[in-house]
Design a protein around this motif. Structure first.
Motif, short mmCIF file in Angstrom:
data_model
loop_
_atom_site.label_atom_id
_atom_site.label_comp_id
_atom_site.label_asym_id
_atom_site.label_seq_id
_atom_site.Cartn_x
_atom_site.Cartn_y
_atom_site.Cartn_z
N ALA A 486 62.02 -15.25 25.79
CA ALA A 486 60.65 -15.33 25.27
C ALA A 486 59.74 -14.30 25.95
O ALA A 486 58.89 -13.69 25.29
N ILE A 487 59.95 -14.07 27.24
CA ILE A 487 59.15 -13.07 27.96
C ILE A 487 59.46 -11.67 27.46
O ILE A 487 58.56 -10.84 27.27
N ILE A 488 60.75 -11.39 27.20
CA ILE A 488 61.15 -10.07 26.69
C ILE A 488 60.53 -9.83 25.30
O ILE A 488 59.98 -8.76 25.02
N VAL A 489 60.61 -10.84 24.45
CA VAL A 489 60.01 -10.74 23.12
C VAL A 489 58.50 -10.57 23.24
O VAL A 489 57.88 -9.77 22.51
N ALA A 490 57.88 -11.30 24.17
CA ALA A 490 56.43 -11.21 24.37
C ALA A 490 56.01 -9.79 24.73
O ALA A 490 55.03 -9.26 24.19
N LEU A 491 56.75 -9.16 25.64
CA LEU A 491 56.43 -7.78 26.04
C LEU A 491 56.52 -6.83 24.86
O LEU A 491 55.64 -5.97 24.66
N ALA A 492 57.58 -6.96 24.06
CA ALA A 492 57.77 -6.08 22.92
C ALA A 492 56.65 -6.25 21.89
O ALA A 492 56.08 -5.27 21.39
N VAL A 493 56.33 -7.50 21.59
CA VAL A 493 55.29 -7.78 20.59
C VAL A 493 53.93 -7.31 21.10
O VAL A 493 53.13 -6.74 20.34
N TYR A 494 53.67 -7.49 22.37
CA TYR A 494 52.38 -7.10 22.93
C TYR A 494 52.18 -5.59 22.88
O TYR A 494 51.13 -5.09 22.45
N VAL A 495 53.19 -4.85 23.33
CA VAL A 495 53.09 -3.38 23.30
C VAL A 495 52.91 -2.88 21.86
O VAL A 495 52.09 -2.00 21.59
N LEU A 496 53.68 -3.44 20.93
CA LEU A 496 53.57 -3.05 19.52
C LEU A 496 52.17 -3.38 18.98
O LEU A 496 51.57 -2.56 18.26
N SER A 497 51.66 -4.54 19.32
CA SER A 497 50.34 -4.95 18.85
C SER A 497 49.25 -4.04 19.41
O SER A 497 48.28 -3.69 18.72
N LEU A 498 49.39 -3.65 20.68
CA LEU A 498 48.42 -2.73 21.28
C LEU A 498 48.40 -1.40 20.55
O LEU A 498 47.34 -0.80 20.33
N TRP A 499 49.58 -0.95 20.15
CA TRP A 499 49.68 0.34 19.45
C TRP A 499 49.11 0.23 18.03
O TRP A 499 48.39 1.13 17.57
N ILE A 500 49.38 -0.88 17.36
CA ILE A 500 48.88 -1.08 15.99
C ILE A 500 47.36 -1.18 15.97
O ILE A 500 46.69 -0.61 15.12
N THR A 501 46.81 -1.95 16.92
CA THR A 501 45.35 -2.14 16.97
C THR A 501 44.63 -0.96 17.61
O THR A 501 43.39 -0.94 17.64
N LYS A 502 45.41 -0.02 18.14
CA LYS A 502 44.86 1.15 18.86
C LYS A 502 44.05 0.74 20.10
O LYS A 502 43.07 1.39 20.48
N ALA A 503 44.49 -0.36 20.71
CA ALA A 503 43.89 -0.75 21.99
C ALA A 503 44.28 0.24 23.07
O ALA A 503 43.54 0.45 24.05
N ILE A 504 45.46 0.84 22.93
CA ILE A 504 45.84 1.97 23.77
C ILE A 504 46.19 3.13 22.86
O ILE A 504 46.80 2.96 21.80
N VAL A 505 45.77 4.32 23.26
CA VAL A 505 46.03 5.53 22.49
C VAL A 505 46.73 6.54 23.38
O VAL A 505 46.95 6.30 24.57
N LYS A 506 47.08 7.66 22.81
CA LYS A 506 47.86 8.67 23.53
C LYS A 506 47.14 9.15 24.79
O LYS A 506 47.76 9.37 25.83
N ASP A 507 45.81 9.28 24.71
CA ASP A 507 45.05 9.75 25.88
C ASP A 507 45.16 8.77 27.06
O ASP A 507 45.17 9.17 28.22
#
Length: 534
Positions: A486-507
């Motif tokens: 569940a923790i591994i899945v959580a990390l993957a989903v969180y990183v993907l969600s951050l990228w989709i929402t643009k909470a983190i960007v390339k800069d």
């Protein structure tokens, strides 16, 4: 900016290593000393912690602020004056407190402040460490003022290694000679630990000899010359509020100790039941929230000299940039840590503590991760501005509110021990809110509401995925494996969600230490090849 983040990364890694070694040592020392021996050890060690909080906790912050200001003005002679004067004064303070602890040990036993006379030797054997740890704090402040965190991080790791090694070795050696001597050996192990840390820092200091000589050639001759008395006055003016704030934080546990068990018994719990519930809060739940804040603690330490430097240069824009970056990183880690711990509170309680009963209070107090992170970052900003009194007062206000809420909420049968957890949450929330108000007043807003919303949405998506994964797997592979997956899945989903929402960007990625530099170099190389081809 990269130097500030690199410093935070170094302190975070060091903090994690120290925590891991510390957790390992607790298991070994508990097996050697047993419950009674640990009791003797814990009668002595908290006294040392309080004395260190008074004598040394604020010193690194104060010295780092003063040195960062001098460096911003290219006053290299002033840097050496701050360090040399501080070292002499702090050494004297360490001697006074060390002798005072040794001399007062028998008085603590005589007046039954310490109930077990066997704790006399463990208390007395802690006194030599106080002299060393005050000197060590001075060196750490010096390097932190340069925003050079490698010496501090390295010394922390060496200090823990030597302390734990000596603790286990001395306790094992003296166990057959008497439990009080074994506990004394365990407390004396603090001395070789801090001595090792100091030797590491002296090595780094000596290795900078040529750099200091080179920097003197760049001395700003127009920099004002301060008297030693002025330096001492500023040192204590900055250090004392920070030290008081460090004393107040352990007061959270002390307030719980005085109020919570009694209020639980007032609403019908038997003594052993109240003690058990209290253990769930202080021994289990509170310990878990200490892990995620390793990063925010490191960020706050790195932020102080970074803000001091920018403030001395009158560069408010740089202050806001650094403070906003620190707050964003804190949110990126603290918010998912809070939601993840809340969702998996009962499974984690079962996995780590072999009981699911601490789950509800863990779920409630997980909210403190966010508020404590905000409090630490904003305190670092205010301390960097030289306004060290504000974080102290905000914590004091929060503690007063906690004392009242502890009494009211814990004494409510619907809440019980969860009431104490909510009181802790509100304690840190109030302290953080007061700090945020003053930060906004002095430098401007450092929290981007839109970015905060994106992080919360990403963390909530992560929390949902975590819950679904755990519930799906629990009957098939058991609790421990389900938590891990569940923790591994959580990390993957969180990183993907951050990228989709643009909470983190390339800069944001490019600003990261080590990785960011390599990615920028790779991007530049790709751009060069593209330009050559087209």
């Amino acid at each position: 900016m990269n130097r500030f983040l690199k410093g935070a990364m170094i302190l975070t890694i060091a903090g994690i290593i120290v925590k891991i070694i510390g957790a390992f040592s607790k298991v070994l020392i508990a097996r050697i000393l047993g419950g009674e021996g640990i009791g003797l050890y814990m009668m002595a060690y908290p006294i040392y912690q309080i004395i260190v909080s008074i004598s040394a906790a604020g010193i690194p912050v104060a010295i780092s602020i003063m040195i960062a200001e001098k460096l911003a003005n290219r006053d290299i002679r002033g840097v050496q004056q701050v360090f040399n004067v501080s070292l002499r004064v702090i050494t004297l303070v360490g001697i006074v407190f060390s002798v005072g602890l040794y001399a007062s040990a028998e008085w603590l036993i005589k007046w039954h402040i310490i109930t077990d006379p066997r704790a006399l030797i463990p208390i007395q054997l802690l006194s030599p460490a106080i002299i060393v740890v005050t000197i060590l704090s001075c060196f750490r402040g010096y390097f932190q003022g340069f925003q050079y965190m490698v010496p501090t991080g390295t010394s922390q790791v060496f200090e823990q290694i030597f302390r734990v090694g000596s603790m286990v070795g001395l306790a094992y050696y003296f166990i057959d000679s008497g439990l009080h001597l074994a506990a004394g050996g365990a407390t004396f192990a603090t001395f070789p630990g801090v001595l090792a840390g100091l030797i590491v820092l002296i090595y780094f200091y000596r290795s900078q000899r040529n750099l200091r000589q080179q920097m003197l050639t760049e001395q700003n001759e127009t920099a004002p010359i301060e008297t030693n008395g002025t330096v001492i006055k500023r040192l204590f003016a900055l250090a004392i509020p920070v030290s008081m704030a460090n004393i107040m934080l352990p007061m959270v546990s002390l307030i719980d100790t005085f109020i919570v068990p009694k209020r639980l018994m007032d609403i019908g719990y038997y003594l052993h039941e109240a003690t058990t519930q209290f253990g769930y809060l202080t021994g289990m739940a509170t310990s878990l929230i200490g892990l995620p804040i390793i990063l925010t603690t490191a960020l706050a330490s790195s932020l102080v000299p970074a803000v001091s430097e920018a403030y001395a240069m009158g560069n408010n824009r740089r202050i806001i940039e650094r403070a906003s970056t620190a707050m964003k990183i804190a949110n990126l880690f603290a918010i998912p840590a809070c939601i993840g711990l809340c969702v998996l509170a009962t499974p984690i309680s079962q996995l780590i503590y072999a009981t699911p009963n601490a789950g509800p209070v863990i779920a409630v107090i997980s909210l403190s991760i966010i508020f404590l992170g905000w409090q630490q970052i904003t305190a670092g900003i205010l301390q960097g501005l030289g306004r060290t009194v504000i974080p102290m007062m905000s914590i004091f206000v929060g503690l007063m509110v906690k004392a009242v809420l502890d009494y009211q909420l814990t004494g409510t049968s619907e809440l019980g021990i969860n009431g104490a957890a909510w009181a802790t949450n509100l304690n840190f929330a109030i302290a953080a809110l007061i700090n945020i108000i003053f930060v906004k007043r002095h430098v401007g807003s450092v929290i981007c509401c839109m970015n905060l919303l994106k992080i919360i949405i990403s963390a909530m998506a992560m929390g949902g995925a975590t819950q679904v994964t755990y519930m799906f797997l629990i009957d098939m592979i058991g609790n421990g494996a389900s938590v891990a997956v569940a923790i591994i899945v959580a990390l993957a989903v969180y990183v993907l969600s951050l990228w989709i929402t643009k909470a983190i960007v390339k800069d944001d990625i490019y600003q990261m230490p080590v990785i960011g530099k390599r990615l920028r170099k790779r991007q530049a190389e790709e751009n060069r090849i593209y330009e050559e081809e087209y």
